[in-house]
Design an enzyme around this catalytic site. Structure first.
Site, PDB file in Angstrom:
ATOM      1  N   GLY A  46       0.951  -1.123   0.044  1.00 57.13           N
ATOM      2  CA  GLY A  46       0.085  -0.014   0.118  1.00 57.13           C
ATOM      3  C   GLY A  46       0.962   1.158  -0.012  1.00 57.13           C
ATOM      4  N   SER A  48       3.258   3.299   2.415  1.00 59.79           N
ATOM      5  CA  SER A  48       3.808   3.102   3.820  1.00 59.79           C
ATOM      6  C   SER A  48       3.781   4.265   4.910  1.00 59.79           C
ATOM      7  CB  SER A  48       5.372   2.703   3.522  1.00 59.79           C
ATOM      8  OG  SER A  48       6.154   3.586   2.812  1.00 59.79           O
ATOM      9  N   CYS A  78       6.279  -5.297   0.369  1.00 61.46           N
ATOM     10  CA  CYS A  78       6.239  -4.219  -0.160  1.00 61.46           C
ATOM     11  C   CYS A  78       6.229  -2.815   0.827  1.00 61.46           C
ATOM     12  CB  CYS A  78       4.947  -3.804  -1.300  1.00 61.46           C
ATOM     13  SG  CYS A  78       5.633  -2.806  -2.647  1.00 61.46           S
ATOM     14  N   ARG A 105      12.843   3.121  -1.539  1.00 56.51           N
ATOM     15  CA  ARG A 105      11.197   3.237  -1.789  1.00 56.51           C
ATOM     16  C   ARG A 105      11.063   3.606  -3.372  1.00 56.51           C
ATOM     17  NH1 ARG A 105       7.667   7.222   1.428  1.00 56.51           N
ATOM     18  NH2 ARG A 105       6.238   6.177   0.234  1.00 56.51           N
ATOM     19  N   ILE A 132       4.933  -3.641  -7.632  1.00 54.29           N
ATOM     20  CA  ILE A 132       3.822  -2.280  -7.775  1.00 54.29           C
ATOM     21  C   ILE A 132       4.820  -1.137  -7.117  1.00 54.29           C
ATOM     22  CG2 ILE A 132       1.819  -1.293  -7.861  1.00 54.29           C
ATOM     23  CD1 ILE A 132       0.777  -4.051  -7.690  1.00 54.29           C
ATOM     24  N   HIS A 168       4.415  -8.636  -4.436  1.00 55.31           N
ATOM     25  CA  HIS A 168       3.190  -9.136  -3.756  1.00 55.31           C
ATOM     26  C   HIS A 168       2.778 -10.444  -4.088  1.00 55.31           C
ATOM     27  CE1 HIS A 168       1.630  -4.974  -2.995  1.00 55.31           C
ATOM     28  NE2 HIS A 168       2.969  -4.664  -3.927  1.00 55.31           N
ATOM     29  N   GLU A 170       0.562 -11.929  -2.418  1.00 55.56           N
ATOM     30  CA  GLU A 170      -1.002 -12.396  -2.312  1.00 55.56           C
ATOM     31  C   GLU A 170      -1.695 -11.959  -3.567  1.00 55.56           C
ATOM     32  OE1 GLU A 170       0.931  -9.764  -1.720  1.00 55.56           O
ATOM     33  OE2 GLU A 170      -0.075  -7.822  -1.767  1.00 55.56           O
TER      34      GLU A 170
HETATM   35  N1  GLN Z   1       5.548   2.818  -3.319  1.00 54.81           N
HETATM   36  C1  GLN Z   1       4.832   2.314  -1.838  1.00 54.81           C
HETATM   37  C2  GLN Z   1       5.803   3.134  -0.623  1.00 54.81           C
HETATM   38  O1  GLN Z   1       6.404   3.342  -0.885  1.00 54.81           O
HETATM   39  C3  GLN Z   1       4.927   0.853  -1.940  1.00 54.81           C
HETATM   40  C4  GLN Z   1       4.125   0.230  -2.837  1.00 54.81           C
HETATM   41  C5  GLN Z   1       3.320  -1.003  -2.707  1.00 54.81           C
HETATM   42  O2  GLN Z   1       3.457  -1.407  -1.388  1.00 54.81           O
HETATM   43  N2  GLN Z   1       3.165  -1.710  -3.689  1.00 54.81           N
HETATM   44  O3  GLN Z   1       5.048   2.895   0.369  1.00 54.81           O
END
Ligand code: GLN
Length: 185
Positions: A46, A48, A78, A105, A132, A168, A170
């Protein structure tokens, strides 16, 4: 077997689906009082920064931190990996900081924001890996085992009972990474 899944933002429902299919009981963690009697913890992907702020605002930070330090198995994907990391090379925040790695990141840039590949994850061969806006692991500290890499960068590690992945698991039909996590519980 009761697995708490951080459910404040991001891809938590997909983790819950996989864990239930594998026969685990799951608890959505949204507030402090959800954090009890847990045998394992999932920190999903998601955003962070958003997740970290909500964890602090809801008072979940301390009990989660204690749970992780107490050795409860953690699967962090992630954004979850970012929350566990001891250091971020391009961000001043440190959240739990329990995993001795330096993470970058959004490391694959905007051009290559999302992609899929296939690679080994520890003893798991040919696992489908979905990235992602993913981070990668720039360096690992003592006691950290590398589980996976893509091109020249580490994308998965284990330290004690903490598993941190850039991708991921999941979001694929392959449940082997979750089975590996549950085997630690
Ligand atoms: N780019 C998101 C972050 O820096 C991480 C991306 C992800 O969880 N798919 O928090």
């Amino acid at each position: 077997m009761r697995i708490g899944v951080l459910a404040v933002q991001g891809a938590f429902e997909e983790h819950i689906d996989v864990l239930r299919r594998l026969g685990a009981e799951t608890v959505e963690l949204r507030q402090q009082h959800d954090i009890r009697d847990l045998d394992g913890l999932v920190l999903p992907g998601g955003e962070s920064t958003v997740q970290g702020k909500i964890i602090r605002e809801t008072g979940m930070f301390e009990p989660l931190y204690e749970l992780i330090c107490g050795g409860v198995p953690v699967l962090a994907t992630c954004a979850g990996l970012i929350l566990l990391s001891e250091k971020l090379s391009n961000d001043e925040n440190v959240w739990f900081g329990t995993l001795p790695v330096t993470v970058k990141r959004n490391a694959y840039g905007r051009q290559l924001g999302s992609f899929e590949t296939v690679g080994d994850v520890g003893d798991i061969r040919k696992f489908p890996e979905v990235f992602i806006r993913a981070p990668y692991i720039e360096s690992v500290g003592e006691g950290v085992t590398v589980l996976s890499s893509f091109e020249d960068h580490v994308t998965g590690v284990r330290f004690g009972c903490q598993i941190g992945l850039s991708f991921h698991p999941e979001l694929t039909a392959d449940t082997r990474v979750h089975e590996y996590f549950l085997s630690l519980v």
